[in-house]
Design a protein around this motif. Structure first.
Motif, PDB file in Angstrom:
ATOM      1  N   SER A 134       0.797  -1.222   0.000  1.00  0.00           N
ATOM      2  CA  SER A 134       0.000   0.000   0.000  1.00  0.00           C
ATOM      3  C   SER A 134       0.839   1.285   0.000  1.00  0.00           C
ATOM      4  CB  SER A 134      -0.968   0.001   1.179  1.00  0.00           C
ATOM      5  OG  SER A 134      -0.313  -0.357   2.355  1.00  0.00           O
ATOM      6  N   ASP A 135       2.107   1.184   0.285  1.00  0.00           N
ATOM      7  CA  ASP A 135       2.909   2.405   0.426  1.00  0.00           C
ATOM      8  C   ASP A 135       4.352   2.079   0.060  1.00  0.00           C
ATOM      9  OD1 ASP A 135       3.932   4.832   1.134  1.00  0.00           O
ATOM     10  OD2 ASP A 135       3.290   4.754   3.232  1.00  0.00           O
ATOM     11  N   PRO A 136       4.709   2.165  -1.245  1.00  0.00           N
ATOM     12  CA  PRO A 136       6.042   1.747  -1.693  1.00  0.00           C
ATOM     13  C   PRO A 136       7.183   2.447  -0.952  1.00  0.00           C
ATOM     14  CG  PRO A 136       4.621   2.266  -3.558  1.00  0.00           C
ATOM     15  CD  PRO A 136       3.869   2.660  -2.330  1.00  0.00           C
ATOM     16  N   GLU A 137       6.901   3.651  -0.437  1.00  0.00           N
ATOM     17  CA  GLU A 137       7.969   4.387   0.250  1.00  0.00           C
ATOM     18  C   GLU A 137       8.374   3.744   1.565  1.00  0.00           C
ATOM     19  OE1 GLU A 137       7.361   8.600   0.636  1.00  0.00           O
ATOM     20  OE2 GLU A 137       6.357   8.662  -1.303  1.00  0.00           O
ATOM     21  N   THR A 138       7.570   2.817   2.077  1.00  0.00           N
ATOM     22  CA  THR A 138       7.916   2.202   3.353  1.00  0.00           C
ATOM     23  C   THR A 138       8.438   0.780   3.181  1.00  0.00           C
ATOM     24  OG1 THR A 138       5.597   1.596   3.675  1.00  0.00           O
ATOM     25  CG2 THR A 138       6.344   3.594   4.753  1.00  0.00           C
ATOM     26  N   GLY A 139       8.910   0.432   1.977  1.00  0.00           N
ATOM     27  CA  GLY A 139       9.608  -0.845   1.823  1.00  0.00           C
ATOM     28  C   GLY A 139       8.913  -1.808   0.885  1.00  0.00           C
ATOM     29  N   ALA A 140       9.652  -2.844   0.489  1.00  0.00           N
ATOM     30  CA  ALA A 140       9.195  -3.821  -0.501  1.00  0.00           C
ATOM     31  C   ALA A 140       8.516  -5.002   0.178  1.00  0.00           C
ATOM     32  CB  ALA A 140      10.394  -4.306  -1.302  1.00  0.00           C
ATOM     33  N   PRO A 141       7.757  -5.812  -0.595  1.00  0.00           N
ATOM     34  CA  PRO A 141       7.175  -7.042  -0.041  1.00  0.00           C
ATOM     35  C   PRO A 141       8.268  -8.042   0.352  1.00  0.00           C
ATOM     36  CG  PRO A 141       6.162  -6.475  -2.158  1.00  0.00           C
ATOM     37  CD  PRO A 141       7.356  -5.585  -1.993  1.00  0.00           C
ATOM     38  N   VAL A 142       7.888  -9.032   1.195  1.00  0.00           N
ATOM     39  CA  VAL A 142       8.796 -10.136   1.533  1.00  0.00           C
ATOM     40  C   VAL A 142       8.483 -11.284   0.565  1.00  0.00           C
ATOM     41  CG1 VAL A 142       9.599 -11.726   3.306  1.00  0.00           C
ATOM     42  CG2 VAL A 142       8.788  -9.446   3.952  1.00  0.00           C
ATOM     43  N   PRO A 143       9.462 -11.658  -0.283  1.00  0.00           N
ATOM     44  CA  PRO A 143       9.168 -12.686  -1.287  1.00  0.00           C
ATOM     45  C   PRO A 143       8.940 -14.067  -0.669  1.00  0.00           C
ATOM     46  CG  PRO A 143      11.485 -12.013  -1.393  1.00  0.00           C
ATOM     47  CD  PRO A 143      10.824 -11.134  -0.372  1.00  0.00           C
ATOM     48  N   GLY A 144       8.207 -14.931  -1.417  1.00  0.00           N
ATOM     49  CA  GLY A 144       7.973 -16.294  -0.977  1.00  0.00           C
ATOM     50  C   GLY A 144       9.190 -17.151  -1.235  1.00  0.00           C
ATOM     51  N   PRO A 145       9.068 -18.485  -1.135  1.00  0.00           N
ATOM     52  CA  PRO A 145       7.808 -19.185  -0.878  1.00  0.00           C
ATOM     53  C   PRO A 145       7.394 -19.130   0.594  1.00  0.00           C
ATOM     54  CG  PRO A 145       9.614 -20.762  -1.029  1.00  0.00           C
ATOM     55  CD  PRO A 145      10.207 -19.411  -1.323  1.00  0.00           C
TER      56      PRO A 145
END
Ligand SMILES: [Zn+2]
Length: 515
Positions: free
Chosen positions: A380-391
């Motif tokens: 929801s807010d790219p400025e606060t960091g990236a997703p944690v990738p899977g698996p």
């Protein structure tokens, strides 16, 4: 409108008094992305639903909200509630002004239709700002005062995080506010405010009021009422009361970039001079304590190392992701702490929770035991960091329905929508579609996990988690991970707020003999 001028048909015992009940709460974070819409008041995860008229009497009693305590106090006095409107939205960006006007007008129309009344009880937050009005509560109280006239008593129950204004103090006969953070006295505050209102209806004189702004801002983590110096300042406020004198303290919501942001004092006394002196004496206590407001906060990797170094024993080490607190306007999906936990392989840890509807859908489609290759959170807010990738491994599914057990949501029927429990590298994480502050152990228990038995518990909350977890925690650490509920207020790009953070003023306590 002339009906408000009719003599009040109330006996001194208060029998038959008609008291309007209104609730309208939002805590506005100017640094949260987007705008809070009218619809946001319809889906307040964890809180009662938007209610009109008789619905208030069906949904609010037995919950922890101020109107529940107010209704009970009114019933105990033999009075008659006139339920008008009640709604709350989760803390978030400024409220769309047209949405605010719509609800405000609904409240005013309801009050107008209910006249003649003997008094008005308002449950407001105190830190609502719209896209056009910084002091939304001041605007509401002033509008209600205009409607009912100068003589009808108005008493307001406020949140501890109120950004208090002179207008709010001037337009109400009395303002009361929660005295605890975590807020475990919401219902009690509503009851106290209602008893005050009943006393006015029964002829008690309205007090004179004095208002003072404390000249600095406090981060949320420095506002916990169990810690000094806040604990001592609340005690002093209570001890200054009696003989018709009362002190209402508000600690302010510092993520509001508005002129009135900050702690404040409303002092009440039988005469103006006494009220002014009372407020001035309380203000002196606050300014003298400025150098004591501090709350240490650790980068994620340091916090995890510190958590591992805590001696073993019963109860979890709580890692508080204090800056992504949805209860302060956080997006509930930042990943700074989660990524660090996964990187460190913090075995047995649980994080509550990441808001990510896509991950929930993917996990439910795959089913328990499956591995899914989704990027978690950080949407929801790219400025606060990236997703944690899977698996990610799908551990369990939950229906997201439970009754609140913690002191904040106690008794509330909560429906978060479907939730899932995912795991990667020894770290478990609860994922739900919506936001809700991590202060409700029933969410964890409904997935078959007992929080007291976890070695590490990460929570997206600034202070409210303490209501549920302080007793069971082995240790509590504040984590400096990305989020919109900034604790180091010197980092915020304030444009409208007038007061500097505590300890940063010239000639503040830290610049004197204590430095
Ligand atoms: Zn609050």
């Amino acid at each position: 409108m002339e009906t408000s001028q009719l003599p009040l048909p109330v006996g001194r015992d208060g029998g038959g008094m008609r008291i309007a009940i209104v609730g309208f709460q939002h805590e506005t974070n100017s640094f949260s992305p987007g705008v809070t819409t009218a619809e946001a008041f319809g889906t307040p995860f964890g809180w009662p639903r938007l209610s009109r008229g008789e619905e208030l009497l069906e949904r609010l009693p037995g919950t922890a909200v101020p109107s529940a305590g107010a209704l009970a106090a009114l019933q105990a006095a033999g009075g008659t509630p006139v339920p008008i409107f009640w709604a709350i939205a989760l803390p978030s960006a400024p409220v769309d002004h047209a949405a605010f006007e719509g609800y405000r007008d609904e409240i005013l129309d309801g009050l107008r239709a209910a006249l003649p009344l003997d008094g008005v009880f308002l449950e407001l937050h105190g830190a609502m700002a719209t896209t056009e009005e910084e002091d939304a509560e001041g605007a509401i109280i002033a509008a209600v005062r205009d409607l009912v006239g100068p003589d009808l008593p108005i008493v307001v129950s406020l949140d501890l995080h109120t950004n208090l204004t002179q207008r709010m103090v001037s337009c109400a006969d009395f303002l009361d506010a929660y005295r605890t953070y975590p807020h475990v006295d919401m219902s009690e505050t509503g009851a106290r405010a209602m008893r005050r209102l009943i006393s006015f209806v029964n002829g008690a004189p309205r007090p004179a009021a004095a208002f003072r702004e404390v000249p600095f801002l406090l981060p949320l983590t420095a506002q916990a009422t169990g810690a000094e110096p806040v604990c001592r300042l609340y005690r002093a406020a209570q001890e200054a009361g009696g003989d018709g004198r009362d002190v209402t303290l508000t600690l302010g919501f510092p993520l509001a970039d508005i002129a009135s942001a900050g702690p404040a004092i409303a002092a009440y006394a039988p005469d103006a001079a006494t009220a002014e002196a009372l407020a001035e004496a309380q203000l002196a206590l606050w300014t003298a304590a400025e150098a004591e407001f501090a709350a240490p906060i650790l980068p994620p990797a340091e916090a995890i190392a510190a958590a591992r170094a805590v001696p073993p024993g019963p109860g979890p080490v709580v890692l508080a992701d204090v800056q992504d607190n949805p209860g302060g306007g956080g997006t509930n999906d930042t990943t700074g702490l989660l990524q660090a936990m996964v990187d460190a392989g913090l075995d047995g840890a649980l994080l509550v929770h990441i808001a990510d509807a896509e991950a929930v859908a993917a996990a439910r489609a795959a089913g328990p035991g499956a591995e899914i290759d989704v990027d978690l959170g950080g949407r929801s807010d790219p400025e606060t960091g990236a997703p944690v990738p899977g698996p990610w491994r799908v551990c369990r599914l939950g229906d997201g329905r439970f009754t609140g057990q913690g002191p904040m949501y106690s008794g509330n029927a909560i429906d978060m929508g479907r939730v899932v429990l995912l795991e990667r590298n020894g770290v478990q994480v609860i994922v739900a579609a919506g936001r809700m502050q991590a202060s409700e152990p029933a969410l964890i228990r409904h997935l078959g996990i007992e929080p007291a038995e976890l070695p590490f518990l990460a929570v997206k909350s600034s202070v409210h988690f303490r209501g549920a977890y302080q007793e069971m925690a082995r240790e509590i650490l504040h984590v400096d991970a990305p989020g919109r509920v900034t604790m180091d207020l010197t980092r915020l790009p304030y444009r409208r707020a007038l007061r500097p953070p505590a300890g940063t003023r010239r000639n503040s306590g830290q610049d004197t003999e204590k430095s």
